[in-house]
Design a protein around this motif. Structure first.
Motif, PDB file in Angstrom:
ATOM      1  N   ILE A  52      49.521  66.273  23.135  1.00  0.00           N
ATOM      2  CA  ILE A  52      50.778  65.898  22.471  1.00  0.00           C
ATOM      3  C   ILE A  52      50.434  65.449  21.056  1.00  0.00           C
ATOM      4  N   VAL A  53      51.246  65.846  20.088  1.00  0.00           N
ATOM      5  CA  VAL A  53      51.052  65.375  18.713  1.00  0.00           C
ATOM      6  C   VAL A  53      52.375  64.860  18.145  1.00  0.00           C
ATOM      7  N   THR A  54      52.256  63.983  17.178  1.00  0.00           N
ATOM      8  CA  THR A  54      53.424  63.457  16.472  1.00  0.00           C
ATOM      9  C   THR A  54      53.796  64.437  15.375  1.00  0.00           C
ATOM     10  N   LYS A  55      55.059  64.882  15.380  1.00  0.00           N
ATOM     11  CA  LYS A  55      55.533  65.793  14.338  1.00  0.00           C
ATOM     12  C   LYS A  55      56.281  65.041  13.250  1.00  0.00           C
ATOM     13  N   TYR A  56      57.059  64.028  13.660  1.00  0.00           N
ATOM     14  CA  TYR A  56      57.975  63.408  12.704  1.00  0.00           C
ATOM     15  C   TYR A  56      58.268  61.974  13.124  1.00  0.00           C
ATOM     16  N   ILE A  57      58.307  61.097  12.148  1.00  0.00           N
ATOM     17  CA  ILE A  57      58.782  59.727  12.360  1.00  0.00           C
ATOM     18  C   ILE A  57      59.835  59.464  11.290  1.00  0.00           C
ATOM     19  N   SER A  58      61.051  59.122  11.739  1.00  0.00           N
ATOM     20  CA  SER A  58      62.154  58.900  10.802  1.00  0.00           C
ATOM     21  C   SER A  58      61.997  57.564  10.077  1.00  0.00           C
ATOM     22  N   GLU A  59      63.052  57.176   9.436  1.00  0.00           N
ATOM     23  CA  GLU A  59      63.075  55.898   8.720  1.00  0.00           C
ATOM     24  C   GLU A  59      62.608  54.758   9.628  1.00  0.00           C
ATOM     25  N   ILE A  60      61.789  53.908   9.051  1.00  0.00           N
ATOM     26  CA  ILE A  60      61.250  52.745   9.759  1.00  0.00           C
ATOM     27  C   ILE A  60      61.938  51.522   9.175  1.00  0.00           C
ATOM     28  N   ASN A  61      62.565  50.737  10.035  1.00  0.00           N
ATOM     29  CA  ASN A  61      63.315  49.580   9.572  1.00  0.00           C
ATOM     30  C   ASN A  61      62.608  48.299  10.000  1.00  0.00           C
ATOM     31  N   PHE A  62      61.933  47.648   9.048  1.00  0.00           N
ATOM     32  CA  PHE A  62      61.293  46.360   9.308  1.00  0.00           C
ATOM     33  C   PHE A  62      62.358  45.278   9.192  1.00  0.00           C
ATOM     34  N   MET A  63      62.582  44.543  10.276  1.00  0.00           N
ATOM     35  CA  MET A  63      63.689  43.591  10.326  1.00  0.00           C
ATOM     36  C   MET A  63      63.240  42.131  10.318  1.00  0.00           C
ATOM     37  N   SER A  64      62.088  41.847  10.896  1.00  0.00           N
ATOM     38  CA  SER A  64      61.568  40.481  10.898  1.00  0.00           C
ATOM     39  C   SER A  64      60.054  40.541  11.008  1.00  0.00           C
ATOM     40  N   ALA A  65      59.432  39.398  10.792  1.00  0.00           N
ATOM     41  CA  ALA A  65      57.973  39.335  10.814  1.00  0.00           C
ATOM     42  C   ALA A  65      57.473  38.770  12.136  1.00  0.00           C
ATOM     43  N   ALA A  66      56.239  39.104  12.444  1.00  0.00           N
ATOM     44  CA  ALA A  66      55.545  38.488  13.570  1.00  0.00           C
ATOM     45  C   ALA A  66      54.295  37.829  12.999  1.00  0.00           C
ATOM     46  N   LYS A  67      53.858  36.774  13.642  1.00  0.00           N
ATOM     47  CA  LYS A  67      52.682  36.054  13.142  1.00  0.00           C
ATOM     48  C   LYS A  67      51.614  35.985  14.222  1.00  0.00           C
ATOM     49  N   GLN A  68      50.449  35.514  13.821  1.00  0.00           N
ATOM     50  CA  GLN A  68      49.341  35.401  14.763  1.00  0.00           C
ATOM     51  C   GLN A  68      49.767  34.590  15.984  1.00  0.00           C
TER      52      GLN A  68
END
Length: 133
Positions: free
Chosen positions: A46-62
């Protein structure tokens, strides 16, 4: 949406701001989408062909535990399209969403190959059907 995988945010996963590095979470998403497609399409090629818009909404921390959810959008002739949500397990706050990730099923020649699947299948159902035969 089913959340299949959890990850602990470790020091090596952080950016210079001390939050989860976007490239790291994208690698996790790509791996999770590939694993999901491998299980659904019953093919390790299996291979990745396409990744659409990526929406970063909040942060994660250690120390945060994040979980990755995958949901099927559609089955194509040689592909599987899914969407993804990554959220903080502790507060269920969404960290990242991706609307479309297209994974392509390959044949032994390394070229797109029809998979013949039209719906989500669960491994337990496949095992039960195999035991009945």
């Amino acid at each position: 949406m089913k959340f299949h995988t959890r990850k602990l945010v470790k020091p090596e996963d952080l950016n210079s701001n001390g939050t989860l590095f976007g490239g790291k979470v994208l690698a996790w998403i790509d791996e999770e989408a590939a694993l999901y497609a491998i299980v659904q399409l019953e093919n390790a090629k299996i291979v990745t062909k396409y990744i659409s818009e990526i929406n970063f909404m909040s942060a994660a921390k250690q120390g945060d535990v994040v979980e990755i959810g995958i949901e099927v959008v559609k089955f194509g002739k040689t592909s599987l399209t899914v969407n993804c949500e990554v959220r903080n397990k502790m507060n269920h706050e969404t960290i990242v969403t991706v609307d479309n990730i297209i994974m392509v099923n390959l044949g032994i020649d390394g070229k797109p190959h029809p998979h013949g699947k039209t719906k989500i299948e669960f491994v337990k159902d496949r095992l039960a059907a195999a035991n009945e035969a």
